[in-house]
Design a protein around this motif. Structure first.
Motif, PDB file in Angstrom:
ATOM      1  N   LEU A   1      -1.626   3.640   1.019  1.00  0.00           N
ATOM      2  CA  LEU A   1      -0.655   4.521   0.304  1.00  0.00           C
ATOM      3  C   LEU A   1       0.060   4.704  -0.050  1.00  0.00           C
ATOM      4  CD1 LEU A   1      -2.079   2.050  -2.662  1.00  0.00           C
ATOM      5  CD2 LEU A   1      -0.014   1.219  -1.060  1.00  0.00           C
ATOM      6  N   GLU A   2      -0.804   6.258   0.025  1.00  0.00           N
ATOM      7  CA  GLU A   2      -0.456   7.966  -0.663  1.00  0.00           C
ATOM      8  C   GLU A   2       0.645   7.928   0.827  1.00  0.00           C
ATOM      9  OE1 GLU A   2      -3.030  10.710  -0.733  1.00  0.00           O
ATOM     10  OE2 GLU A   2      -1.920  12.444  -1.779  1.00  0.00           O
ATOM     11  N   VAL A   3      -0.140   8.152   2.522  1.00  0.00           N
ATOM     12  CA  VAL A   3       1.116   8.435   3.348  1.00  0.00           C
ATOM     13  C   VAL A   3       2.255   7.588   3.731  1.00  0.00           C
ATOM     14  CG1 VAL A   3      -1.416   9.028   4.099  1.00  0.00           C
ATOM     15  CG2 VAL A   3      -0.916   7.019   4.973  1.00  0.00           C
ATOM     16  N   ARG A   4       1.811   6.712   3.145  1.00  0.00           N
ATOM     17  CA  ARG A   4       3.431   5.514   3.538  1.00  0.00           C
ATOM     18  C   ARG A   4       4.066   6.107   2.028  1.00  0.00           C
ATOM     19  NH1 ARG A   4      -1.166   3.434   5.804  1.00  0.00           N
ATOM     20  NH2 ARG A   4      -0.261   2.518   7.497  1.00  0.00           N
ATOM     21  N   GLY A   5       3.814   7.011   1.366  1.00  0.00           N
ATOM     22  CA  GLY A   5       4.901   7.340   0.175  1.00  0.00           C
ATOM     23  C   GLY A   5       4.873   5.985  -1.004  1.00  0.00           C
ATOM     24  N   LEU A   6       3.639   5.741  -1.797  1.00  0.00           N
ATOM     25  CA  LEU A   6       3.493   4.941  -1.595  1.00  0.00           C
ATOM     26  C   LEU A   6       2.880   5.176  -3.896  1.00  0.00           C
ATOM     27  CD1 LEU A   6       3.792   1.443   0.486  1.00  0.00           C
ATOM     28  CD2 LEU A   6       5.854   2.762  -1.029  1.00  0.00           C
ATOM     29  N   ALA A   7       2.419   5.795  -4.189  1.00  0.00           N
ATOM     30  CA  ALA A   7       0.938   6.124  -4.552  1.00  0.00           C
ATOM     31  C   ALA A   7       1.384   7.157  -5.338  1.00  0.00           C
ATOM     32  CB  ALA A   7       0.035   6.219  -4.446  1.00  0.00           C
ATOM     33  N   ALA A   8       2.519   7.568  -5.248  1.00  0.00           N
ATOM     34  CA  ALA A   8       2.995   8.887  -6.572  1.00  0.00           C
ATOM     35  C   ALA A   8       3.164   8.643  -8.120  1.00  0.00           C
ATOM     36  CB  ALA A   8       4.497   9.164  -6.245  1.00  0.00           C
ATOM     37  N   ASN A   9       2.859   7.631  -9.302  1.00  0.00           N
ATOM     38  CA  ASN A   9       2.621   7.408 -10.324  1.00  0.00           C
ATOM     39  C   ASN A   9       1.222   6.572  -9.977  1.00  0.00           C
ATOM     40  OD1 ASN A   9       5.268   7.299 -10.881  1.00  0.00           O
ATOM     41  ND2 ASN A   9       5.987   5.085 -10.121  1.00  0.00           N
ATOM     42  N   LEU A  10       0.699   6.217  -9.074  1.00  0.00           N
ATOM     43  CA  LEU A  10      -0.348   5.544  -8.609  1.00  0.00           C
ATOM     44  C   LEU A  10      -1.294   6.909  -9.032  1.00  0.00           C
ATOM     45  CD1 LEU A  10      -2.216   3.263  -6.268  1.00  0.00           C
ATOM     46  CD2 LEU A  10      -3.392   5.224  -7.567  1.00  0.00           C
ATOM     47  N   LEU A  11      -1.285   7.961  -8.362  1.00  0.00           N
ATOM     48  CA  LEU A  11      -1.674   8.927  -7.983  1.00  0.00           C
ATOM     49  C   LEU A  11      -1.417  10.276  -9.728  1.00  0.00           C
ATOM     50  CD1 LEU A  11      -1.398  10.109  -4.655  1.00  0.00           C
ATOM     51  CD2 LEU A  11      -3.520   9.664  -5.874  1.00  0.00           C
TER      52      LEU A  11
ATOM     53  N   PHE B   1     -10.381   4.878  -7.700  1.00  0.00           N
ATOM     54  CA  PHE B   1      -9.254   4.438  -9.103  1.00  0.00           C
ATOM     55  C   PHE B   1      -8.979   3.525  -9.472  1.00  0.00           C
ATOM     56  CE2 PHE B   1      -7.994   7.961  -5.405  1.00  0.00           C
ATOM     57  CZ  PHE B   1      -7.348   8.596  -5.796  1.00  0.00           C
ATOM     58  N   VAL B   2      -8.999   3.871 -10.666  1.00  0.00           N
ATOM     59  CA  VAL B   2      -8.838   2.593 -11.250  1.00  0.00           C
ATOM     60  C   VAL B   2      -7.250   2.643 -12.133  1.00  0.00           C
ATOM     61  CG1 VAL B   2      -9.660   1.621 -13.782  1.00  0.00           C
ATOM     62  CG2 VAL B   2     -10.553   2.408 -12.155  1.00  0.00           C
ATOM     63  N   TYR B   3      -6.517   1.474 -11.829  1.00  0.00           N
ATOM     64  CA  TYR B   3      -5.176   1.784 -11.811  1.00  0.00           C
ATOM     65  C   TYR B   3      -4.492   0.046 -11.803  1.00  0.00           C
ATOM     66  CZ  TYR B   3      -0.037   2.817 -11.567  1.00  0.00           C
ATOM     67  OH  TYR B   3       0.994   3.531 -11.736  1.00  0.00           O
ATOM     68  N   PRO B   4      -4.043  -1.089 -13.125  1.00  0.00           N
ATOM     69  CA  PRO B   4      -4.025  -2.187 -13.318  1.00  0.00           C
ATOM     70  C   PRO B   4      -2.568  -2.234 -11.742  1.00  0.00           C
ATOM     71  CG  PRO B   4      -3.884  -0.902 -15.804  1.00  0.00           C
ATOM     72  CD  PRO B   4      -4.347  -0.157 -13.994  1.00  0.00           C
ATOM     73  N   GLN B   5      -3.229  -4.158 -11.745  1.00  0.00           N
ATOM     74  CA  GLN B   5      -2.375  -4.560  -9.994  1.00  0.00           C
ATOM     75  C   GLN B   5      -0.666  -4.579 -11.470  1.00  0.00           C
ATOM     76  OE1 GLN B   5      -4.625  -7.726  -8.103  1.00  0.00           O
ATOM     77  NE2 GLN B   5      -2.425  -8.574  -7.684  1.00  0.00           N
ATOM     78  N   PRO B   6      -0.595  -4.866 -12.042  1.00  0.00           N
ATOM     79  CA  PRO B   6       0.471  -4.458 -12.709  1.00  0.00           C
ATOM     80  C   PRO B   6       1.312  -3.318 -12.543  1.00  0.00           C
ATOM     81  CG  PRO B   6      -0.816  -5.816 -14.176  1.00  0.00           C
ATOM     82  CD  PRO B   6      -1.097  -5.645 -13.110  1.00  0.00           C
TER      83      PRO B   6
END
Ligand code: RFL
Length: 408
Positions: free
Chosen positions: A68-78, A109-114
């Motif tokens: 996700l990160e390399v596709r620019g989709l993980a900023a909030n998650l990280l 990483f623990v990050y709720p699916q919603p």
């Protein structure tokens, strides 16, 4: 698959890819295509508010997050996800910490699916300007074995049928969608496995009772704890398949959680209101191949893994990365594009089968002690003890738990 209907939309629309389903798989494919400037439409049968709140997964492998990160989709998650490097097995009244991070150099990483779905919708629709249609009805797929497939649906505002012509359909509509049903019988195989076990899946409005995932192997049945956030914790209790959640008043739930997760020196569980209580029957399926003509399945539409090893969303993301990249190669007329599309199914399925096998192995670890069979209880306890006695067994478990094998 149905024959092409007459559309009563003013002008049938044409896009490169129609994505059915706005879960982690469909939204990731959509984001990858939008970033590459490829036109696509996501069709989702629920509302945006509903999918942004639907509770489900939480445990993500580092490999999926890096994808996700390399596709620019993980900023909030990280920024927000907790990192987990340890899990804890509780059996025979003892706690056994298992430091899988030390063994693999990676973590969960623990990050709720919603939250992930919310991030992916926002990025797709609000940032990358993607077309997503919520609350659509009666999605149907047409002419999949031609090079001009189409997807029809009922528009929620007008009640009229709409028709989208496209080059490809990405079937990302989960376990209860229409895409899998559009595969012609005889052209695909659906392999199924039923564990004959139920899990009462619970969400408690309470902080986690321990800082790691807990697995409790107890003669009365398995119990698990999966931290989700500082405010919400997921618990599981083994129960008969098809059991009625009404058989589980809150007092019985907490009594069983306390009993099954009890261990010398363990802190007592932190109780709280139970905001979700549903019974999941543990079963798996795998569709082979994941392609029929211009339809590609991804995620739970293609393969269901019971949530025993927390693998389903990880697999959905892995499929989405491969499918998104292959569709880009096709759109850019890359010389290897057809080979990449052709390789998609096998590349996904190797990991899917590996994870299914691990889930089956882990199911015996979780449930063998409560099988009512002293022989199975004995072999299950031997498996558990081996994880703590043999560095090789520990390394193998850690690799599978985190999905870090070099090749699948
Ligand atoms: P999803 O998430 O089901 O999304 C499919 C989307 O398609 C929509 N849809 C349709 N849209 C249009 N037309 C139709 N006819 C449609 N039919 C359905 C749906 O509304 C939905 O929005 O599938 P996707 O994207 O493949 O993602 C799969 C994951 O959701 C799933 O594998 C995980 O939730 C599994 N899972 C876990 N996976 C993990 O990797 N780690 C975990 O910790 C984890 N925990 C869990 C889980 C699943 C659970 N349940 C509820 C089975 C915990 C639980 C309790």
């Amino acid at each position: 698959m149905t024959s092409l209907p007459h559309s009563n939309s003013p002008s049938p629309h044409r896009v490169s890819v129609v994505i059915v389903g706005a879960g982690p798989a469909g939204l990731t494919v959509g984001n990858i295509l939008r970033a590459a400037g490829i036109d696509c439409v996501v069709l989702e049968c629920e509302t945006r508010a509903f999918i942004e709140q639907r509770p489900r997964a939480g445990v993500l492998e580092e490999g999926a997050v890096r994808g996700l990160e390399v596709r620019g989709l993980a900023a909030n998650l990280l920024a927000r996800a907790e990192r987990h490097t340890t899990c804890e097995f509780r059996f025979e009244g003892q706690q056994h910490r298992f430091p899988y991070g030390e063994l693999t150099g990676q973590h969960h990483f623990v990050y709720p699916q919603p939250l992930l779905v919310t991030d992916l919708v926002r990025e797709y629709a609000d940032v990358r300007g993607g077309d997503i249609r919520f609350d659509v009805g009666d999605v149907a797929l047409h002419d999949l074995d031609t090079d001009h497939p189409a997807v029809s649906y009922t528009c929620p505002d007008t009640g009229q049928r709409r028709l989208l012509h496209c080059d490809f359909v990405a079937g990302c509509d989960g376990a209860r969608g229409v895409s899998r049903a559009a595969l012609p019988s005889g052209r695909v195989r659906v392999a199924r496995h039923d564990y004959g076990i139920g899990w009462l899946a619970l969400l408690a409005q309470a902080p986690p009772s321990a800082d790691s995932v807990l697995f409790g192997m107890h003669p009365e049945g398995f119990a698990g704890q999966m931290p989700r956030s500082k405010e919400v914790t997921r618990y599981y209790l083994q129960c008969p398949p098809g059991d009625d959640p009404d058989n589980w008043p809150d007092e019985r739930v907490w009594d069983q959680l306390h009993r099954r997760l009890a261990a010398d020196g363990a802190a007592p569980l932190t109780e709280g209101p139970l905001i979700e209580k549903r019974v999941l029957d543990m079963h798996d399926y795998v569709v082979e191949p994941l392609r029929h003509g211009r339809l590609f399945l991804a995620g739970d539409a293609a393969h269901l893994v019971a949530p025993i090893a927390a693998k389903g969303m990880n697999l959905a993301l892995h499929d989405a990365f491969l499918l998104g990249d292959a569709l880009i190669a096709h759109a850019r007329r890359h010389p290897d594009a057809e080979a990449q599309l052709e390789a998609y199914s096998d590349a996904c399925l190797r990991r899917v089968w590996d994870y299914q096998e691990f889930s089956q192995w882990l199911s015996e670890v979780y449930h063998g002690v409560a099988a009512g069979d002293p022989f199975r209880a004995g072999t299950t306890l031997a498996r558990l003890r081996r994880l703590f006695a043999s560095p090789h067994a520990a390394a193998a478990f850690a690799e599978q738990y985190l999905g870090t094998a070099e090749r699948y």
